[in-house]
Write a protein that holds these residues in place. Structure first.
Motif, PDB file in Angstrom:
ATOM      1  N   THR B 108       1.060  -1.381   0.163  1.00 37.35           N
ATOM      2  CA  THR B 108       0.018  -0.196   0.077  1.00 37.35           C
ATOM      3  C   THR B 108       0.942   1.247   0.086  1.00 37.35           C
ATOM      4  N   ASN B 150      -4.348   3.234   1.576  1.00 36.21           N
ATOM      5  CA  ASN B 150      -4.510   1.828   1.766  1.00 36.21           C
ATOM      6  C   ASN B 150      -4.458   1.087   0.413  1.00 36.21           C
ATOM      7  N   SER B 151      -4.500   1.969  -0.771  1.00 37.52           N
ATOM      8  CA  SER B 151      -4.563   0.989  -2.208  1.00 37.52           C
ATOM      9  C   SER B 151      -3.097   0.865  -2.500  1.00 37.52           C
ATOM     10  N   LEU B 152      -2.903  -0.002  -3.533  1.00 36.53           N
ATOM     11  CA  LEU B 152      -1.524  -0.403  -3.883  1.00 36.53           C
ATOM     12  C   LEU B 152      -0.698   0.627  -4.448  1.00 36.53           C
TER      13      LEU B 152
END
Lengths: 304, 260
Positions: B108, B150-152
């Motif tokens: 993340t 929290n996204s990649l």
């Protein structure tokens, strides 16, 4: 901050020692794998050595088609027919499995998406996990009568039967490895080719295949190795009779199947016992060469 | 940070003597002698194959993992000869590097930036939150990603990944920051914002700025070196370099775009 950057570059902290420890552990595990392989090699060589040194006539061993080790007066130890059996079955198996597995890999890797893809991948893994005795059983009970009916031949246990069974057996593994090789080709290669107006087939054939060439070849070679080493399925589906095949409907016997079928009935240390181990050494050498070639190919012997 | 007397501002943090780098016998860079002062922005300009990236690799001992790369000569960083120090990982954690092609690690966004602090032992969530926000804000990325930390990180666009990489380098709180053509994948507006940040960062750390945009060196660097075909042609005050004070004709030609 509580943890300022240090400029004491000579201080070896816990992380540094941890790093060294991990290096050591990894080294030991790596070495132990090699030790085991060498150990196995020493064992089978030791068991077969007496035969190789005393009884064996190397020319006869490799060129005689007669394998009659239980003849009490004049036992014959020729493995030519066994080699022919293994080679013919493996060859036919490759003819079956290469188109199937390449096609499946292209479909899974390049064409299917989302749920279809996931489903197919799980299915392939599942197929790869079917025990070989089950495949042999299928050859014995389903393929056998089928071949007798369709081709109107007296026996259905033959090169054809075992080749198809072995081909279907190796296809999932080859598919899985070939698909990995295709997936390793970066998408930007595809995009670059597509942007030039290449059709999907052209992209696959002209760009993806050449880029994945090493991996695909490696997949095929691992399939060959698998075919050589497979025992149970070929034992059940070949008919298990010592014979140099003249057509695909002839029954044959494979090297591996011979060991499996006869080892239990020989006296430990007898000529027959040692001859079987000599076949083991031969198989070990062949599989080793195939796997080594596969490995070199996959890595793409650029510097060699 | 320990603030010392103003005199210390002129002390060299990095000095390079008779540096020679080769790959499998093929010379990539030779005869480099230079000193980089604390809290300066040191620009390195030059065309492809000049040896700029090799120079950076030698400083933080990347040659250890680069097969065939050989480094001769002495590089002294913060009082240590980098060739003889006992803990190369400690050296690397004191030097932040931004590579030309952005590398968003497959974790993340938050974890990307929190990685270096965690490696050096920061555990408290509060501290980490502060570091992450601070570094992302400085790399001009905070506003774009604050709602999806929290996204990649590997799914961000190229320019965003590049700023993520910069934020990650800053999270090391490095003494030396080495930027290797950082603006390749970044749009001009963002480039300007990052350049402003670099001018501020200069108060806290030393910066080596490798760039193929000559004007970027002009805007930012205190001093600039011109590398060409494996040697260091000239090191000079950026001001005088760009105001016709270059001592080597090749430097003038390159700066004015009359090259080759």
């Amino acid at each position: 901050m509580n943890h300022p950057v240090t400029t004491d570059f000579d201080r070896r902290d816990r992380d540094w020692y941890m790093d060294k420890l991990v290096q050591l552990v990894v080294f030991v595990s790596g070495i132990s794998a090699i030790v085991f392989v060498i150990g196995i090699f020493i064992f089978i060589t030791k068991e077969g050595m007496g035969f190789i040194l005393d009884t064996m006539d190397p020319v006869e061993f490799f060129t005689s088609p007669y394998w009659e080790p239980s003849d009490e007066d004049a036992p014959e130890y020729g493995i030519l027919a066994l080699i022919a059996g293994t080679a013919s079955v493996t060859g036919l198996a490759l003819l079956v499995s290469i188109p199937f597995s390449l096609g499946a890999a292209v479909f899974i890797g390049e064409f299917s998406t989302g749920k279809t893809r996931e489903f197919l991948k799980i299915l392939i893994e599942l197929l790869a996990a079917i025990p070989s005795v089950v495949w042999g059983f299928i050859g014995l009970t389903i393929m056998n009568p089928l071949i007798i009916d369709i081709f109107d031949v007296p026996v259905g246990l033959s090169v054809l039967n075992a080749g198809i069974i072995l081909g279907l057996m190796t296809a999932p593994i080859m598919t899985s490895i070939a698909e990995d090789a295709l997936k390793a080709v970066p998408d930007r290669y595809r995009e670059a080719a597509e942007a030039m107006g290449a059709t999907r087939w052209q992209v696959i054939f002209k760009v993806v295949f050449p880029a994945a060439k090493n991996g695909l070849l490696g997949a095929v070679l691992l399939g060959v190795g698998r075919g050589f080493g497979e025992t149970m399925a070929v034992l059940l589906a070949t008919g298990h009779s010592v014979n140099i095949p003249h057509s695909i409907f002839d029954p044959v016997r494979a090297l591996t199947a011979t060991i499996a079928a006869e080892l239990g009935e020989t006296a430990v240390g007898s000529d027959h016992y040692q001859a079987l181990f000599t076949i083991g050494i031969f198989l070990f050498a062949i599989t080793f060469i195939i796997n080594l070639t596969a490995d070199l190919v996959v890595r793409g012997v650029r510097n060699g | 940070m320990v603030e010392e007397a103003p005199v210390a501002a002129a002390a060299p943090i990095l000095s390079v003597k008779d540096l020679e780098i080769s790959y499998g016998g093929q010379k990539a860079l030779s005869g480099v002698n230079l000193e980089i002062l604390e809290n300066e922005i040191f620009g390195i300009i030059g065309p492809a194959n000049a040896g700029k990236t090799s120079f950076l690799k030698a400083i933080n001992r990347m040659d250890i993992f680069t097969p065939g790369m050989q480094v001769r000569g002495d590089i002294t960083f913060a009082g240590h000869n980098v060739k003889h120090l006992k803990n190369v990982y400690a050296l690397r954690s004191a030097i932040g590097v931004v590579f030309p092609l952005p590398v968003g690690l497959p974790m993340t966004i938050y974890d990307n930036v929190a990685l270096a602090p965690r490696l050096r032992g920061v555990k408290s969530k509060v501290d980490l939150d502060i570091i992450v926000e601070h570094c992302l804000a400085r790399a001009a990325l905070w506003d774009e990603v604050k709602d999806r930390l929290n996204s990649l990180g590997s799914l961000l666009s190229g320019g965003q990944q590049q700023r993520l990489t910069i934020a990650r380098a800053l999270s090391q709180e490095p003494i030396l920051l080495m930027l290797d053509e950082f603006s390749i994948a970044v749009d001009p507006v963002t480039t300007m914002r990052i350049e402003d940040v670099l001018k501020e960062l200069k108060q806290e750390m030393t910066i080596i700025l490798v760039t193929n945009l000559v004007q970027q060196a002009n805007r930012l660097a205190d001093r600039t070196a011109f590398f060409l075909e494996g040697s260091c042609v000239e090191i000079n005050d950026t001001q005088s370099l760009f105001c016709g004070g270059a001592t080597d004709q090749r430097t003038t030609d390159y700066i004015e775009g009359r090259f080759g």
